[in-house]
Design a protein around this motif. Structure first.
Motif, short mmCIF file in Angstrom:
data_model
loop_
_atom_site.label_atom_id
_atom_site.label_comp_id
_atom_site.label_asym_id
_atom_site.label_seq_id
_atom_site.Cartn_x
_atom_site.Cartn_y
_atom_site.Cartn_z
N PRO A 1 -24.83 37.83 -25.09
CA PRO A 1 -25.28 36.49 -24.78
C PRO A 1 -25.11 35.45 -26.00
CG PRO A 1 -27.23 37.43 -24.80
CD PRO A 1 -26.28 38.55 -24.86
N LEU A 2 -23.86 35.15 -26.27
CA LEU A 2 -23.58 34.64 -27.72
C LEU A 2 -24.35 33.33 -27.95
CD1 LEU A 2 -19.67 34.52 -27.71
CD2 LEU A 2 -21.17 35.84 -29.10
N GLN A 3 -24.92 32.45 -27.35
CA GLN A 3 -25.38 31.38 -27.65
C GLN A 3 -26.81 31.51 -28.19
OE1 GLN A 3 -23.46 31.82 -25.05
NE2 GLN A 3 -22.68 29.56 -24.15
N PHE A 4 -27.47 32.76 -27.77
CA PHE A 4 -28.83 32.77 -28.20
C PHE A 4 -29.18 33.91 -29.36
CE2 PHE A 4 -29.21 31.06 -23.90
CZ PHE A 4 -30.31 30.17 -24.03
N THR A 5 -27.96 34.06 -29.81
CA THR A 5 -28.33 35.25 -30.92
C THR A 5 -27.58 34.68 -32.51
OG1 THR A 5 -25.89 35.95 -30.48
CG2 THR A 5 -27.72 37.08 -29.22
N ALA A 6 -27.45 33.35 -32.53
CA ALA A 6 -26.67 33.03 -33.50
C ALA A 6 -26.79 31.54 -33.88
CB ALA A 6 -25.18 33.29 -33.89
N GLU A 7 -26.88 31.08 -35.06
CA GLU A 7 -26.83 29.62 -35.38
C GLU A 7 -25.45 29.41 -36.03
OE1 GLU A 7 -29.24 31.90 -37.20
OE2 GLU A 7 -30.77 31.40 -35.74
N GLU A 8 -24.61 30.38 -36.16
CA GLU A 8 -23.39 29.98 -36.44
C GLU A 8 -22.64 31.18 -35.65
OE1 GLU A 8 -20.26 29.29 -40.18
OE2 GLU A 8 -22.33 29.98 -40.65
N ILE A 9 -21.53 30.80 -35.20
CA ILE A 9 -20.59 31.69 -34.52
C ILE A 9 -19.05 31.41 -35.06
CG2 ILE A 9 -19.40 32.36 -32.28
CD1 ILE A 9 -22.09 31.80 -30.86
N ILE A 10 -18.52 32.51 -35.52
CA ILE A 10 -16.95 32.39 -36.04
C ILE A 10 -16.04 33.19 -35.09
CG2 ILE A 10 -15.93 32.77 -37.83
CD1 ILE A 10 -18.24 32.26 -39.89
N PHE A 11 -15.16 32.42 -34.59
CA PHE A 11 -14.06 33.41 -33.93
C PHE A 11 -12.96 33.40 -34.60
CE2 PHE A 11 -15.31 32.21 -29.11
CZ PHE A 11 -16.46 32.80 -29.33
N ILE A 12 -12.43 34.56 -34.97
CA ILE A 12 -11.03 34.78 -35.58
C ILE A 12 -10.01 35.45 -34.29
CG2 ILE A 12 -9.97 35.92 -37.51
CD1 ILE A 12 -12.54 35.86 -39.02
N SER A 13 -9.15 34.68 -34.13
CA SER A 13 -8.20 35.20 -33.03
C SER A 13 -7.00 34.94 -33.28
CB SER A 13 -8.77 34.58 -31.60
OG SER A 13 -7.93 34.91 -30.40
N ARG A 14 -5.91 35.94 -32.86
CA ARG A 14 -4.69 35.69 -32.71
C ARG A 14 -4.46 34.68 -31.64
NH1 ARG A 14 -1.02 38.21 -29.54
NH2 ARG A 14 -2.46 40.03 -28.97
N CYS A 15 -3.30 33.68 -31.86
CA CYS A 15 -3.19 32.65 -30.84
C CYS A 15 -2.15 33.48 -30.00
CB CYS A 15 -2.60 31.46 -31.55
SG CYS A 15 -2.33 29.96 -30.47
N VAL A 16 -2.51 33.23 -28.76
CA VAL A 16 -1.84 33.84 -27.58
C VAL A 16 -1.43 32.64 -26.36
CG1 VAL A 16 -1.97 35.59 -25.90
CG2 VAL A 16 -2.85 36.19 -27.83
N TYR A 17 -0.28 32.17 -26.45
CA TYR A 17 0.25 31.33 -25.52
C TYR A 17 -0.86 30.12 -25.57
CZ TYR A 17 2.98 34.93 -23.74
OH TYR A 17 4.17 36.01 -23.91
N GLY A 18 -1.44 29.51 -26.74
CA GLY A 18 -2.40 28.49 -26.77
C GLY A 18 -3.75 28.83 -26.38
N GLY A 19 -3.97 30.24 -26.39
CA GLY A 19 -5.52 30.47 -26.17
C GLY A 19 -6.16 31.46 -26.96
N TYR A 20 -6.90 32.17 -26.82
CA TYR A 20 -7.59 33.18 -27.53
C TYR A 20 -7.04 34.48 -27.14
CZ TYR A 20 -11.57 30.06 -28.28
OH TYR A 20 -12.31 29.06 -28.43
N SER A 21 -7.02 35.68 -27.94
CA SER A 21 -6.37 37.10 -27.67
C SER A 21 -7.58 37.45 -26.53
CB SER A 21 -6.69 37.82 -29.02
OG SER A 21 -8.00 37.96 -29.22
#
Length: 170
Positions: A62-82
């Motif tokens: 559950p991402l929202q409850f485990t961090a003060e900062e979240i960083i996503f590094i993703s290849r752009c796939v058709y205008g969205g996340y991998s």
């Protein structure tokens, strides 16, 4: 706590950012546990095991409850996340509630109550050669929606980059 979610080769990532290895205040989520199974829409994360996906494949988060900062590094796939990053987002839906509210004129899930007020910093780095203007436009809309879903106090920015290892400062 800082959470870094990426779709890069885990060994190459740690070679490029050796200062992140073994830090207790940083959690790195990459495809190290094998392929991530897709959300099946069973709502078990809301009803049977609140905030935890019932699929047991090593990626219960559950991402929202485990961090003060979240960083996503993703290849752009058709205008969205991998695939990996999108699956992780889908599988974290249980960190909210199944109830809805209107926020800024949009229908959103009501967040789970927290004991203390927390402001999340959400940054996304989209990489790829020749990302088109249309893909940038689509990803910008997706980023705004994701940021809004994390909560009204969420800060952060979307970055389009060519080289993760030269342009991302962690």
């Amino acid at each position: 706590m800082k959470v870094i979610v990426h779709d890069l080769d885990p060994e190459e990532f740690l070679k490029a950012f050796p200062g992140l290895k073994n830090r207790e205040d940083v959690r790195i989520i990459a495809e190290t546990e094998g392929p991530m199974k897709k959300c099946i829409g069973c709502f078990g994360c809301w009803i049977k095991t609140p905030m935890h996906c019932i699929i047991k494949d090593g990626y219960d988060m559950p991402l929202q409850f485990t961090a003060e900062e979240i960083i996503f590094i993703s290849r752009c796939v058709y205008g969205g996340y991998s695939r990996f990053v999108k699956n992780l987002l889908d599988r974290s839906v249980g960190s909210g509630t199944p109830f809805f509210e209107i926020r800024n004129g949009e229908l959103k899930h009501v967040g789970r109550e927290r004991k203390e007020k927390r402001y999340l910093n959400f940054n996304v780095y989209m990489y790829g050669n020749n990302i088109t203007d249309l893909e940038k436009e689509m990803m910008t809309g997706l980023f705004i929606a994701n940021k809004s879903n994390f909560g009204p106090e969420t800060t952060g920015a979307l970055h389009f980059i060519n080289d993760v290892y030269k342009e991302v400062a962690l």
